[in-house]
Every structure is written in C-alpha cells, then in structure tokens.
Design an enzyme around this catalytic site. Structure first.
Site, PDB file in Angstrom:
ATOM      1  N   ASN A 196      -8.698   7.770 -75.912  1.00 39.73           N
ATOM      2  CA  ASN A 196      -9.701   7.395 -74.926  1.00 39.73           C
ATOM      3  C   ASN A 196      -9.853   8.550 -73.942  1.00 39.73           C
ATOM      4  O   ASN A 196      -9.155   9.567 -74.038  1.00 39.73           O
ATOM      5  CB  ASN A 196      -9.346   6.080 -74.225  1.00 39.73           C
ATOM      6  CG  ASN A 196      -8.012   6.140 -73.492  1.00 39.73           C
ATOM      7  OD1 ASN A 196      -7.633   7.174 -72.932  1.00 39.73           O
ATOM      8  ND2 ASN A 196      -7.290   5.022 -73.490  1.00 39.73           N
ATOM      9  N   LEU A 197     -10.740   8.401 -72.987  1.00 38.00           N
ATOM     10  CA  LEU A 197     -11.063   9.511 -72.091  1.00 38.00           C
ATOM     11  C   LEU A 197      -9.851   9.934 -71.259  1.00 38.00           C
ATOM     12  O   LEU A 197      -9.613  11.135 -71.055  1.00 38.00           O
ATOM     13  CB  LEU A 197     -12.224   9.106 -71.172  1.00 38.00           C
ATOM     14  CG  LEU A 197     -13.072  10.226 -70.580  1.00 38.00           C
ATOM     15  CD1 LEU A 197     -13.637  11.122 -71.677  1.00 38.00           C
ATOM     16  CD2 LEU A 197     -14.202   9.643 -69.742  1.00 38.00           C
ATOM     17  N   ASN A 198      -9.080   8.968 -70.793  1.00 39.31           N
ATOM     18  CA  ASN A 198      -7.902   9.299 -69.985  1.00 39.31           C
ATOM     19  C   ASN A 198      -6.860  10.044 -70.815  1.00 39.31           C
ATOM     20  O   ASN A 198      -6.269  11.037 -70.351  1.00 39.31           O
ATOM     21  CB  ASN A 198      -7.296   8.022 -69.402  1.00 39.31           C
ATOM     22  CG  ASN A 198      -6.152   8.312 -68.449  1.00 39.31           C
ATOM     23  OD1 ASN A 198      -6.316   9.060 -67.483  1.00 39.31           O
ATOM     24  ND2 ASN A 198      -4.996   7.729 -68.712  1.00 39.31           N
ATOM     25  N   GLU A 199      -6.633   9.583 -72.044  1.00 41.22           N
ATOM     26  CA  GLU A 199      -5.678  10.256 -72.933  1.00 41.22           C
ATOM     27  C   GLU A 199      -6.145  11.671 -73.260  1.00 41.22           C
ATOM     28  O   GLU A 199      -5.334  12.599 -73.367  1.00 41.22           O
ATOM     29  CB  GLU A 199      -5.495   9.433 -74.207  1.00 41.22           C
ATOM     30  CG  GLU A 199      -4.770   8.110 -73.967  1.00 41.22           C
ATOM     31  CD  GLU A 199      -4.954   7.108 -75.096  1.00 41.22           C
ATOM     32  OE1 GLU A 199      -4.211   6.118 -75.119  1.00 41.22           O
ATOM     33  OE2 GLU A 199      -5.863   7.305 -75.938  1.00 41.22           O
ATOM     34  N   ASP A 264      -8.013  -0.839 -80.543  1.00 39.28           N
ATOM     35  CA  ASP A 264      -7.545  -1.366 -81.829  1.00 39.28           C
ATOM     36  C   ASP A 264      -8.725  -1.652 -82.746  1.00 39.28           C
ATOM     37  O   ASP A 264      -8.691  -1.352 -83.949  1.00 39.28           O
ATOM     38  CB  ASP A 264      -6.746  -2.660 -81.619  1.00 39.28           C
ATOM     39  CG  ASP A 264      -5.495  -2.454 -80.780  1.00 39.28           C
ATOM     40  OD1 ASP A 264      -5.028  -1.304 -80.700  1.00 39.28           O
ATOM     41  OD2 ASP A 264      -5.000  -3.440 -80.211  1.00 39.28           O
TER      42      ASP A 264
END
Length: 479
Positions: A196-199, A264
């Site tokens: 995701n964007l944060n990761e 998921d």
C-alpha cells in the site's frame, strides 16, 4: 478484456502461505459512559468470528471459485480450534501447523453503531524455528499448485520468506507477495508485490509526483529483483508498475465502510485472474473492482463471482466497452443477475437514428425491472425490413450509442432471414422476466411472447412518443 476467462476461475491452483489470524467481532449498543472510567459501556448482543490475515486471502480465493490451499501457524488453543472450524466450511485445503508455545493470532474488535470502539490483539511473534515448520510443509505440497501467495503481516510466520520464495521459483511457480517489511530485498525473485502507499513510502518510494513515483518504484523492484509492483493508493486507485510499463486504475466510487482486509481481496483477486489466464493489466482491473466491493462492506469481506460480474458490467458500461462483450459472456452476466434476484427486461428494435422517442421508451422499459437487454437488428436485417438504403448507421455505431444510455445494460445483435428477422430465438436463450414492445401490437403479435408467458414472465406494450420516428428524422434531413 477477454471476459470468457471469467468462466475459467477454477483453473487457478493457488497456495496461500503466511500469517493466519482469527478476527473476532463483538457488536452491541453503547448508550452510556462507564462509572468506573470515562469510556463507553457496550452491551454486547452479537458475536462473530471470521478468518483473518492469510486465512482471509485464502477465503477470498475460494469465494471466487479458485482452487486454494493454506499454510499457516496456529496455537494449541481455543482460537486455533475456532479458526480451523471456520475454514472447514470453506473450499480451502487448509494445512495449519499447530505450535504449543505461542497463541493463535487473534484480533478482537468491539463495534457499536457501525463504529469500532476498541481493538484487542492477542499475539506473540513467531520465530525462525516456527517458520521452518512452514518451509518444510511448503516443500511437501509445492507441486500441487501453480501460484504461491505470501501474505506477510510481520508476525513471524514468514521469517524465512527468502528461502520460501527461492524454493517456489526453483519449482517454476508464479509468486505474489503482500509485503509488510520495508526491506523489499526480502522478497527477491517475486513476480508481483502489492504494497500500500504507506508501505511503499517506508520502503523508500517517492510520491511527490507521478514521474517520481514511477521512477522510485522501478528502482525498488529492480534493486530487489522483483518483476512488477501493484501499488494500492487508497482514494487514488492503483498503479501497476514494471520496468517498462505503468498502468493507473482509478478508485471505484463507492461508500467506504471498512478497509479491513482490502489488501487481502486485491492480492487474492489478482492471483485468481492471473491463474485464469488474464493479462496482468486486465487482472489488476478486476482486482481494483473487487477492492471497491470489499471496502463497501463491514469487516474483512469477500467478493463473490456474482458481485464481481455485476460490478464489471457497470464498469464496462461506464467505459463504453460493454457493447463489445461476446454473446456467451452476456448470457453469463444475465444468469448471474437472475441468481441475484434481479428482474431482466428485454426489448428490441433497429434504433437506426436514436431520438427522444427511443430514449423515453428505453427508460420506461428499464423501469419495469432491474436490467435491460436490447436486441438490436443487424445491418442485413434492417435492409430487408426497411430497404436497401438502410441502415443509416452501421451496427457497431448503433450499439455504441445505445450502450451509452444509462437505461441499457446489454446490447445483443440479432437478425436472420431464416427467423423472419425476429428476436424469437434470442428471447428463448435469454428467457427474460418481462418482454416489452413499443407500438400498437397485441401480445399475440409479439415475437417471443409465447415463450415468456409460458415460463411465468410478463409481456407489456408501451406507447411510442407521438411525432418521433426515424423515418421522419430522415425525411426532415432530406428537406
């Protein structure tokens, strides 16, 4: 997009490996504040247990009709027993490994008035010794699967993921990873990762501009030896980035109820669609639609083939592609709609030059049910019925214009001299709930009416708008 591949979802043989969890939900009303502390008192009225983490990925795959296996670690406790019981009710070849020294990862959420009040986590990090148990089991079952999905929640089950990916790639498997670590080198050799964007930012990705995002993503996957990245970007949708290409997919405009488990759903759908033979771009298009459905539900949700089919129909309508859908695929979409309890309406015509009368008539027809199918005379049929100088507009253009109307769900060409240019055979194949015809016909004169009535349907005749006809439009143009 080759929609015929949607019939092939069960072809995907997918193994999910990772951090399995038990998601527990306690629902109740909170009408007062506790006298013991300034916190709400929730009177619990309902308990619900669901498969979470990697188990939710496997459940998503199973609900999409993919053939799926699951490897994960659980404790020898009540949580593990509950999770195993949940998975027994799914079409999942579950092979959970029990350990005696750590608990099953459990997340307990207290929900009141559709809001999460608090979450309680019961967990301890699994060690490399525990992860070795999964690696050993993976080696035993690897030959049974074509795609390996690693669901990493940083709980320790995948401490040896580098060894696991290496093992899978040596066996010629396609590997997908939902990563948690900021060190993408741990996933070296993977075909797809889905941060995701944060990761992505934690891994060193840049988001100041689209160019910077693409450049940094390519550097990250190149340095880590990864084929492609599917970056999920919340309200900005998704981006599929490889060494040479970047595709962007807009977020679906749905009310967001809960983003729990959305990642998921994305990786599960991506794996199933790739397993069915779709191109990466088309597989991500479908995964994006599935994510939009999942976040509109409360909790870690799954998506059914029927929901996906309906959403895909809406998507193709919005993009103007649905008029090109192959006939067999349209029949499948119609059947899914029927299974969902939707009322199918059918009408037909030439619709050579679309005018206000047509638009009103089609809107009235759609109002009779939930989905409207329009049978459209092909060019040869119109020439036989109207004369050699007709149609004015060819079939593809007429279909495209009709498909742009919000009232029209599907357009299906028909017309054979052997069938007197009627849609009778088409109506028998579709078997609509309601057959609509415009003009001054009697029911007995309407092609296909007998079949519809025989199967419990209805036949209705609607009036055309006075003064509106294609012939009059043509005559006026000639003047």
């Amino acid at each position: 997009m080759d929609l015929s591949l949607l019939k092939n979802l069960s072809a995907a043989r997918i193994l999910v490996v990772g951090d399995v969890m038990l998601d527990r939900y306690w629902y109740g009303d909170s009408g007062r504040i506790s006298p013991e502390a300034p916190v709400p008192v929730v009177k619990v009225s309902k308990l619900e247990d669901k498969a979470g983490g990697a188990a939710n990925v496997a459940k998503n795959i199973a609900r999409l009709d993919g053939k799926v296996g699951l490897l994960g670690l659980i404790g020898e406790d009540e949580g593990g027993q509950i999770l195993e019981g949940i998975l027994e009710g799914e079409k999942i070849n579950s092979q959970l490994v029990s350990v005696c020294d750590l608990p099953t990862i459990s997340k307990m959420r207290v929900i009141s008035r559709h809001q999460q009040v608090v979450r309680l986590d019961l967990e301890e990090t699994f060690t490399e010794q525990h992860s070795q148990l999964l690696l050993n089991r993976l080696e035993l079952v690897l030959d049974e699967y074509d795609f390996i999905v690693f669901s990493d929640y940083n709980k320790g089950s995948l401490s040896l993921i580098e060894n696991m990916i290496s093992l899978a790639k040596k066996a010629g498997k396609t590997v997908l990873v939902d990563p948690k670590s900021s060190d993408l080198h741990l996933y070296r050799g993977a075909d797809y990762i889905t941060p995701n964007l944060n990761e992505f930012k934690l891994a060193g990705g840049q988001t100041d501009s689209e160019e910077g995002l693409a450049t940094s993503a390519r550097k990250l996957i190149s340095d880590a030896g990864i084929k492609a990245m599917l970056l999920t970007r919340s309200e900005q949708g998704m981006s599929l980035i490889s060494a040479t290409e970047k595709y962007d997919f807009a977020a679906q405009e749905l009310e967001v109820s809960d983003v729990t488990g959305a990642g998921d759903t994305v990786i599960a759908t991506l794996a199933v669609m790739l397993g069915a033979g779709m191109t990466p771009k088309n597989a991500v298009e479908i995964a994006n639609l599935a994510a939009g459905i999942a976040v509109s539900k409360l909790g870690a949700a799954t998506v059914s083939p029927e929901e996906l089919s309906r959403k895909l129909g809406q998507y193709l309508h919005a993009t103007g592609e649905h008029y090109q859908t192959p006939f067999d695929d349209v029949l499948q979409h119609i059947e899914f709609a029927k299974q969902n309890g939707e009322t199918i309406v059918f009408t037909n015509g030439c619709f050579d030059i679309l005018h206000a009368g047509h638009v009103r008539y089609l809107a009235q027809a759609k109002a009779r049910g939930d989905r409207l199918v329009v049978g459209l005379n092909n060019d040869a049929s119109i020439s036989r019925l109207k004369g050699a100088d007709r149609p004015i507009n060819p079939l593809d253009e007429r279909a495209m214009v009709l498909s742009a109307l919000s009232s029209v769900d599907w357009v299906i060409p028909f017309g054979s001299a052997d069938e007197n240019d009627t849609p009778a055979k088409l109506i028998e194949q579709i078997s609509p709930d309601i057959l609509v015809k415009g003009g001054d016909y009697t029911v007995e004169q309407i092609a296909g009416a007998e079949h519809v009535l025989l199967h419990g349907g209805k036949v209705e005749v609607l009036e055309f708008l006075d003064g509106c006809s294609t012939s009059k439009v043509i005559s006026k143009i000639k003047q």
